[in-house]
Design a protein around this motif. Structure first.
Motif, PDB file in Angstrom:
ATOM      1  N   CYS A   1      -6.259   2.210   5.306  1.00  0.00           N
ATOM      2  CA  CYS A   1      -4.802   2.105   5.432  1.00  0.00           C
ATOM      3  C   CYS A   1      -4.076   2.855   4.326  1.00  0.00           C
ATOM      4  CB  CYS A   1      -4.382   0.635   5.434  1.00  0.00           C
ATOM      5  SG  CYS A   1      -4.834  -0.254   6.938  1.00  0.00           S
ATOM      6  N   GLY A   2      -4.832   3.424   3.386  1.00  0.00           N
ATOM      7  CA  GLY A   2      -4.218   4.257   2.366  1.00  0.00           C
ATOM      8  C   GLY A   2      -4.102   3.643   0.999  1.00  0.00           C
ATOM      9  N   ALA A   3      -4.802   2.525   0.738  1.00  0.00           N
ATOM     10  CA  ALA A   3      -4.733   1.913  -0.590  1.00  0.00           C
ATOM     11  C   ALA A   3      -5.195   2.909  -1.650  1.00  0.00           C
ATOM     12  CB  ALA A   3      -5.590   0.646  -0.632  1.00  0.00           C
ATOM     13  N   GLN A   4      -4.394   3.072  -2.699  1.00  0.00           N
ATOM     14  CA  GLN A   4      -4.700   4.061  -3.728  1.00  0.00           C
ATOM     15  C   GLN A   4      -5.763   3.577  -4.715  1.00  0.00           C
ATOM     16  OE1 GLN A   4      -3.394   7.124  -3.923  1.00  0.00           O
ATOM     17  NE2 GLN A   4      -2.160   6.825  -2.087  1.00  0.00           N
ATOM     18  N   ARG A   5      -5.771   2.243  -4.985  1.00  0.00           N
ATOM     19  CA  ARG A   5      -6.746   1.728  -5.942  1.00  0.00           C
ATOM     20  C   ARG A   5      -7.104   0.292  -5.588  1.00  0.00           C
ATOM     21  NH1 ARG A   5      -6.236   1.074 -12.577  1.00  0.00           N
ATOM     22  NH2 ARG A   5      -8.474   0.876 -12.955  1.00  0.00           N
ATOM     23  N   VAL A   6      -8.333   0.086  -5.192  1.00  0.00           N
ATOM     24  CA  VAL A   6      -8.863  -1.238  -4.864  1.00  0.00           C
ATOM     25  C   VAL A   6      -9.980  -1.561  -5.854  1.00  0.00           C
ATOM     26  CG1 VAL A   6     -10.029  -2.668  -3.134  1.00  0.00           C
ATOM     27  CG2 VAL A   6      -8.317  -0.975  -2.417  1.00  0.00           C
ATOM     28  N   VAL A   7      -9.909  -2.746  -6.448  1.00  0.00           N
ATOM     29  CA  VAL A   7     -10.966  -3.219  -7.342  1.00  0.00           C
ATOM     30  C   VAL A   7     -11.686  -4.364  -6.639  1.00  0.00           C
ATOM     31  CG1 VAL A   7     -11.519  -4.225  -9.579  1.00  0.00           C
ATOM     32  CG2 VAL A   7      -9.655  -2.561  -9.392  1.00  0.00           C
ATOM     33  N   ALA A   8     -12.931  -4.144  -6.285  1.00  0.00           N
ATOM     34  CA  ALA A   8     -13.731  -5.153  -5.590  1.00  0.00           C
ATOM     35  C   ALA A   8     -14.436  -6.028  -6.626  1.00  0.00           C
ATOM     36  CB  ALA A   8     -14.751  -4.484  -4.677  1.00  0.00           C
ATOM     37  N   LEU A   9     -14.031  -7.288  -6.708  1.00  0.00           N
ATOM     38  CA  LEU A   9     -14.635  -8.252  -7.626  1.00  0.00           C
ATOM     39  C   LEU A   9     -15.652  -9.080  -6.851  1.00  0.00           C
ATOM     40  CD1 LEU A   9     -11.390  -9.456  -9.460  1.00  0.00           C
ATOM     41  CD2 LEU A   9     -12.906  -7.561 -10.089  1.00  0.00           C
ATOM     42  N   GLU A  10     -16.907  -8.720  -6.947  1.00  0.00           N
ATOM     43  CA  GLU A  10     -17.957  -9.375  -6.175  1.00  0.00           C
ATOM     44  C   GLU A  10     -18.859 -10.189  -7.092  1.00  0.00           C
ATOM     45  OE1 GLU A  10     -20.082 -11.156  -3.834  1.00  0.00           O
ATOM     46  OE2 GLU A  10     -18.656  -9.809  -2.817  1.00  0.00           O
ATOM     47  N   SER A  11     -19.049 -11.457  -6.739  1.00  0.00           N
ATOM     48  CA  SER A  11     -19.843 -12.359  -7.571  1.00  0.00           C
ATOM     49  C   SER A  11     -21.319 -12.361  -7.218  1.00  0.00           C
ATOM     50  CB  SER A  11     -19.291 -13.780  -7.448  1.00  0.00           C
ATOM     51  OG  SER A  11     -19.370 -14.235  -6.101  1.00  0.00           O
ATOM     52  N   ASP A  12     -21.676 -11.937  -5.999  1.00  0.00           N
ATOM     53  CA  ASP A  12     -23.057 -11.988  -5.533  1.00  0.00           C
ATOM     54  C   ASP A  12     -23.705 -10.605  -5.668  1.00  0.00           C
ATOM     55  OD1 ASP A  12     -25.468 -12.232  -4.104  1.00  0.00           O
ATOM     56  OD2 ASP A  12     -24.599 -13.682  -2.703  1.00  0.00           O
ATOM     57  N   LYS A  13     -24.773 -10.531  -6.442  1.00  0.00           N
ATOM     58  CA  LYS A  13     -25.446  -9.253  -6.678  1.00  0.00           C
ATOM     59  C   LYS A  13     -25.934  -8.592  -5.386  1.00  0.00           C
ATOM     60  CE  LYS A  13     -27.203  -9.927 -11.395  1.00  0.00           C
ATOM     61  NZ  LYS A  13     -28.444 -10.006 -12.221  1.00  0.00           N
ATOM     62  N   ALA A  14     -26.234  -9.393  -4.371  1.00  0.00           N
ATOM     63  CA  ALA A  14     -26.794  -8.840  -3.141  1.00  0.00           C
ATOM     64  C   ALA A  14     -25.835  -7.873  -2.442  1.00  0.00           C
ATOM     65  CB  ALA A  14     -27.172  -9.982  -2.192  1.00  0.00           C
ATOM     66  N   PHE A  15     -24.545  -8.049  -2.653  1.00  0.00           N
ATOM     67  CA  PHE A  15     -23.565  -7.196  -1.977  1.00  0.00           C
ATOM     68  C   PHE A  15     -23.196  -5.963  -2.809  1.00  0.00           C
ATOM     69  CE2 PHE A  15     -22.540 -11.470  -0.197  1.00  0.00           C
ATOM     70  CZ  PHE A  15     -22.861 -11.201   1.121  1.00  0.00           C
TER      71      PHE A  15
ATOM     72  N   ILE B   1       0.835  -1.197   0.000  1.00  0.00           N
ATOM     73  CA  ILE B   1       0.000   0.000   0.000  1.00  0.00           C
ATOM     74  C   ILE B   1       0.872   1.250   0.000  1.00  0.00           C
ATOM     75  CG2 ILE B   1      -1.637   1.326   1.388  1.00  0.00           C
ATOM     76  CD1 ILE B   1      -2.872  -1.344   2.258  1.00  0.00           C
ATOM     77  N   GLU B   2       1.951   1.206   0.782  1.00  0.00           N
ATOM     78  CA  GLU B   2       2.846   2.355   0.859  1.00  0.00           C
ATOM     79  C   GLU B   2       3.514   2.625  -0.489  1.00  0.00           C
ATOM     80  OE1 GLU B   2       6.891   3.660   3.297  1.00  0.00           O
ATOM     81  OE2 GLU B   2       5.513   2.185   4.163  1.00  0.00           O
TER      82      GLU B   2
END
Length: 457
Positions: A172-186, A148-149
């Motif tokens: 914590c300072g992450a500059q770019r997070v890609v959330a890959l979510e398979s369940d539509k409910a979330f 992250i740093e």
């Protein structure tokens, strides 16, 4: 206010000014009914604190020490947020509701209540494990602190669910997070979070474990081709020797953990799927059973298998942490922790493992174009770990075994289960250079394996 005006302590107030795209906390003083004959002036100067995006140094606020994860999810735990000071600071300073803004170290995202996050996770209808405990999420983020740093790699989070780890990484300072979510409910909650940030989070309806399925044509989410995913995210291919471009974080799917490992092996050696874009690193929770197989050493005929040799040959494998199964919220059809049975090795934990592809995997002799042959060679050799290697070599090309073993310093009595991964790689390189050796015996099996793993081009 004149130079002779004086202030009372009760006349102090905290305010925030916005200037040049940065936020400044200003401890301003305002006097009501003051005169030159009032009490002596305050000796303390006005203090200004910069709180620009991600760079804050307000030492009076501390996030406290990380707590050691307990054996199970403790619903009474809350996120260590230095009390209400941080919330009050933001509230008094300025209202940012409805505005997209960068995260500040002291303007943390709320992780939500453990009970509510647990309820959301348990609503999932599929077998899945979730990181709900804030202390466990913090521990995972700490193992990514250097990443992250540096800020060089994009972080892919597999199936974030309620997003406890997602928010922790951002905090914590992450500059770019890609959330890959398979369940539509979330997706709605994750997308709402995405909309309140300035590009640090991107949410994609995608199942990482279903990337690049067998077949061609249009694909319906959550299944997806890696080419579309990376193209949509604007991530380009980099040379194999370049820095790690993407780090994948999450929990291996229990339902197809072993199959996923084999799919990754073929993709890795042929530089297909996610590895087409460079040395993508995995920081994943994996069952203790399969972790033991990944790191098993020659001579351990129960655990040392082809998948062991191939992963060790191609990757650096580092155990970061072991966590009891009970620390994760598990959803299953029949309830309970649903721990896979194991009679060979202990399987009491999920292991957080860093798997980094080796820079020196490919050589002038071992290339993405012939490495599938290397994979099949290792599979055939280790199918019977008590068999003599020379007999296997001679079955492929009569009379070649003794010469090859001599060149790599192995005895004629060595068993296939006693050969180290790098020795198998060296053996393959010698076979590639040998005029006596022909690959024709492998072609049909290579094609069949490529087809079955869905890693063909």
């Amino acid at each position: 206010m004149g130079a002779g005006d004086h202030l009372h302590p009760q006349d102090l107030q905290l305010s925030m000014a916005l200037c040049g795209g940065c936020r400044f906390l200003v401890l301003a003083a305002r006097s009501m009914h003051v005169s030159a004959r009032s009490t002596p002036a305050l000796a303390q100067p006005v203090r200004v604190f910069s709180s620009s995006s991600r760079v804050c140094s307000l030492d009076s606020f501390s996030t406290g020490q990380r707590r050691v994860p307990a054996a199970g999810v403790k619903t009474e735990r809350t996120w260590p947020s230095a009390g209400s000071a941080q919330r009050n600071l933001s509230a008094v300073a300025v209202s940012l509701q409805g505005q997209r803004r960068p995260l500040c170290r002291y303007d943390l995202l709320d992780l939500g209540e453990v009970e509510e996050n647990t309820r959301k996770a348990l609503a999932c209808k599929h077998l899945r494990r979730f990181i709900i405990d804030p202390s466990l999420a913090k521990l995972v983020a700490e193992h990514l602190s250097q990443d992250i740093e540096d800020g060089k790699a994009v972080i892919f989070e597999c199936n974030p669910g309620p997003g406890v780890l997602t928010r922790t990484l951002l905090n914590c300072g992450a500059q770019r997070v890609v959330a890959l979510e398979s369940d539509k409910a979330f997706l709605p909650d994750l997308q709402a979070l995405e909309n309140n940030l300035e590009g640090q989070l991107e949410v994609v309806h995608c199942d990482f474990f279903k990337l690049d399925p067998i077949g061609h044509g249009s694909m319906k989410p959550p299944a997806m081709y890696s080419e579309k995913l990376f193209t949509d995210l604007g991530i380009s291919e980099v040379p194999w020797t370049a820095d790690v471009p993407v780090k994948v974080v999450g929990i291996f799917s229990q339902r197809n953990e072993r199959n996923m490992l084999w799919k990754l092996v073929y993709a890795l050696f042929e530089r297909l799927s996610i590895f087409r874009y460079g040395r993508v690193e995995l920081i994943m929770f994996i069952s203790e059973k399969n972790y033991s197989k990944l790191v098993a050493q020659p001579g351990d005929n129960k655990s040392y298998q082809a998948v062991s040799a191939l992963f060790q040959m191609s990757c650096n494998i580092e155990l970061l942490h072991q966590e009891p199964w009970s620390s994760f919220v598990t959803t299953s059809r029949h309830g309970g922790l649903n721990i896979p049975k194991s009679t060979v090795v202990p399987n009491d934990h999920l292991c957080l493992v860093r798997i980094t592809p080796r820079v020196d995997l490919f050589t002038p002799t071992v290339t993405p174009f012939n490495s599938s042959t290397l994979v099949v060679m290792v599979k055939q050799c280790l199918a019977k770990r008590r068999g003599k290697l020379i007999e296997k070599l001679n079955s492929w090309s009569p009379g070649i075994g003794q010469d090859l073993l001599c060149q790599i310093g192995l005895s004629e009595d060595v068993l296939t289960g006693q050969v180290y991964p790098d020795q198998y790689k060296h053996l393959f390189e010698l076979m590639e250079k040998s005029e006596q050796f022909t690959q024709s015996w492998l072609y049909s099996e290579v094609l069949e394996n490529t087809k079955n793993t869905g890693c063909g081009s």
